[in-house]
Enzyme design. Structure first.
Site, mmCIF file in Angstrom:
data_model
loop_
_atom_site.group_PDB
_atom_site.id
_atom_site.type_symbol
_atom_site.label_atom_id
_atom_site.label_comp_id
_atom_site.label_asym_id
_atom_site.label_seq_id
_atom_site.Cartn_x
_atom_site.Cartn_y
_atom_site.Cartn_z
ATOM 1 N N HIS A 1 19.440 -33.398 36.161
ATOM 2 C CA HIS A 1 18.197 -33.463 36.950
ATOM 3 C C HIS A 1 18.211 -34.738 37.795
ATOM 4 C CE1 HIS A 1 15.998 -30.059 35.385
ATOM 5 N NE2 HIS A 1 16.032 -30.482 34.134
ATOM 6 N N HIS B 1 20.335 -34.393 40.822
ATOM 7 C CA HIS B 1 19.656 -33.541 41.803
ATOM 8 C C HIS B 1 18.720 -34.397 42.667
ATOM 9 C CE1 HIS B 1 17.267 -29.495 42.399
ATOM 10 N NE2 HIS B 1 17.996 -29.796 43.451
ATOM 11 N N HIS C 1 22.079 -33.088 30.397
ATOM 12 C CA HIS C 1 21.072 -32.238 31.039
ATOM 13 C C HIS C 1 20.133 -33.070 31.925
ATOM 14 C CE1 HIS C 1 18.151 -28.741 30.957
ATOM 15 N NE2 HIS C 1 17.342 -29.724 31.301
ATOM 16 N N GLU C 2 19.553 -34.100 31.342
ATOM 17 C CA GLU C 2 18.608 -34.929 32.112
ATOM 18 C C GLU C 2 19.336 -35.667 33.230
ATOM 19 O OE1 GLU C 2 15.711 -34.178 31.747
ATOM 20 O OE2 GLU C 2 15.773 -33.273 29.755
HETATM 21 ZN ZN LIG Z 1 15.567 -29.472 32.329
#
Ligand SMILES: [Zn+2]
Length: 466
Positions: A263, A266, A259-260
């Site tokens: 990010h 991104h 998940h991190e």
């Molecule tokens: Zn998040």
């Protein structure tokens, strides 16, 4: 208090208590105390305060030319209007409620099987759910963890980025860092050009706050015609290695790492001109992160990185099947209690005026409108709904599931074409990951998916389709 136990209403105390305490009356007591927080008519009672907050928000919205607070907030979100938010919540509500009713019937049957004849109440839900979970889906946490060393999981995430976007990660020990435990990687694009610097800081320290997050020391932007590449950091709190045993992650931690990292990608893949246009709306920001969690648990991907830390054997198919089966367990309940709180949030913030409102009657009416069943309580009740009355999530609690609709639907595009399909990955990169906040979120999504988001893949993933 000699020889006694103290239980509090905090999460690490109440949820295990409700899952394991055989004494039904004590379960009732602790649960009732929990849902009465801020609602006891004493100096800590929040009802008058929350009414005042809602009233002031409605008044501010009016002064700014909006009919209500939700419209004021949502204008800058992907959802844009309350109608869009209610539209999504309603699409999910009916199927989720139907499954929750089946789950309730299941729990009631379990109660009867035990030779008892009481009606299922909210304080029984965790207790009987735990019994069913144990009987049907028992996953031994330690057996699972043995396949997820931190190094392998991190390497697995890097491999996914390599297969999707051609990125490579080369460790650099010559760059300055803020703590000796931080690891630094130079990220290069498929053609070998420099994309950015990625730091990972994985273990807890006394000076670090809890949780996991992605942030950075420099955002990508252009300056004097030059592309300034970003410096990004992922910070987590994973258990340290101990003795001869490497750091082993629980499944949720594996998802957290991916998940991190999502990010992080991104930020790393950003290709915009103005730094100030780098942010995206709250109901869109979790798309790049949550979509990465899908790769983490794909059997094809698991086989490449989930290897037993002692034997090196890849994770067996039976264990993967068990993990997959458990994913859908109790999802009717989880979805319903979450959606109920989301409706409540929207109902509070679409009031044009807050006058002569009784907080608890207002809440009761809101939950009655959606036919919430008596065995389930909204995840938060108004007097302790901190996200919306103390945090920044007013008219925004829906964002979590909105993002999940997006990431599940977006991952569907990969499922259709192959989870490492090059054209699909390039489209996700150029239409979403590179764009920052330079386009409307819905336009970015549509440019990638070719249509509006659909709730069907999420219903399917959570087992909410009939
Ligand atoms: Zn998040």
């Amino acid at each position: 208090m000699e020889g006694k136990w103290v239980f509090t209403l905090h999460a690490p105390s109440i949820w295990p208590f409700l899952s394991y305490a055989d004494n039904r009356d004590l379960r009732r007591q602790i649960f009732t105390a929990y849902i009465k927080r801020g609602d006891n008519g004493n100096e800590q009672d929040n009802k008058a305060t929350l009414i005042r907050i809602a009233a002031l928000r409605a008044e501010r919205a009016k002064l700014l030319g909006y009919s209500d607070h939700a419209r004021f907030v949502l204008e800058e979100r992907m959802a844009k209007t309350p109608e869009q938010v209610y539209g999504l919540l309603n699409q999910l509500w009916k199927p989720a409620l139907a499954v929750a009713k089946k789950e309730a019937a299941d729990l009631q049957a379990m109660i009867r099987q035990e030779g008892r004849d009481f009606q299922l109440e909210p304080w029984d839900w965790w207790y009987y759910t735990e019994k069913i979970r144990k009987a049907r889906y028992d996953l031994d946490e330690n057996e699972v963890r043995a396949y997820f060393t931190l190094q392998n999981v991190r390497q697995g995430a890097f491999q996914v980025a390599n297969k999707l976007y051609g990125l490579t990660f080369v460790e650099r020990t010559d760059l300055p860092k803020y703590h000796s435990e931080v690891q630094t990687f130079e990220v290069k694009d498929a053609d070998g050009s420099h994309l950015g610097v990625f730091l990972v800081d994985f273990h807890p320290r006394a000076s670090k706050r809890g949780g996991a997050w992605s942030s950075g020391y420099r955002r990508q932007h252009f300056q004097a015609g030059q592309d300034i590449r970003p410096i990004v950091v992922n910070v987590c709190n994973f258990t340290r290695p101990s003795g001869d045993t490497p750091a082993l992650l629980r499944l949720e931690e594996v998802e957290t790492l991916f998940h991190e990292f999502g990010h992080g990608l991104h930020s790393l893949l950003s290709r915009i001109h103005y730094k100030s246009l780098g942010s995206v709306p709250r109901d869109f920001v979790e798309l790049p992160s949550q979509i990465m969690e899908h790769w983490a648990l794909e059997p094809e991907v698991l086989k490449t990185y989930a290897k037993h830390w002692q034997t090196g054997a890849p994770i067996p198919d039976e264990l993967i099947a068990k993990i997959k089966a458990a994913e859908r367990f109790n999802q009717g309940f989880a979805t319903v209690e979450y959606l109920a709180a989301s409706f409540l949030d929207m109902d509070w913030h679409t009031l044009a005026e807050v006058k002569d409102v009784n907080a608890m009657s207002f809440e009761d009416a809101a939950l009655k409108r959606i036919d919430l069943i008596p065995q389930i309580v909204s995840r938060y009740r108004s007097p302790y709904f901190q996200h919306i009355f103390a945090g920044g999530y007013s008219a925004g609690y829906y964002s979590y599931i909105w993002s999940e609709v997006l990431d599940t639907d977006a991952f569907g595009a990969f499922k259709d074409k192959g989870i490492f399909d090059a054209a699909t990955a390039l489209s996700f990169r150029t239409n979403i990951l590179e764009k920052g906040g330079t386009r409307e979120a819905m336009d970015m999504f549509k440019a990638f998916r070719g249509r509006d988001p659909s709730v069907e893949p999420l219903l399917d993933k959570r087992g909410l389709k009939n």
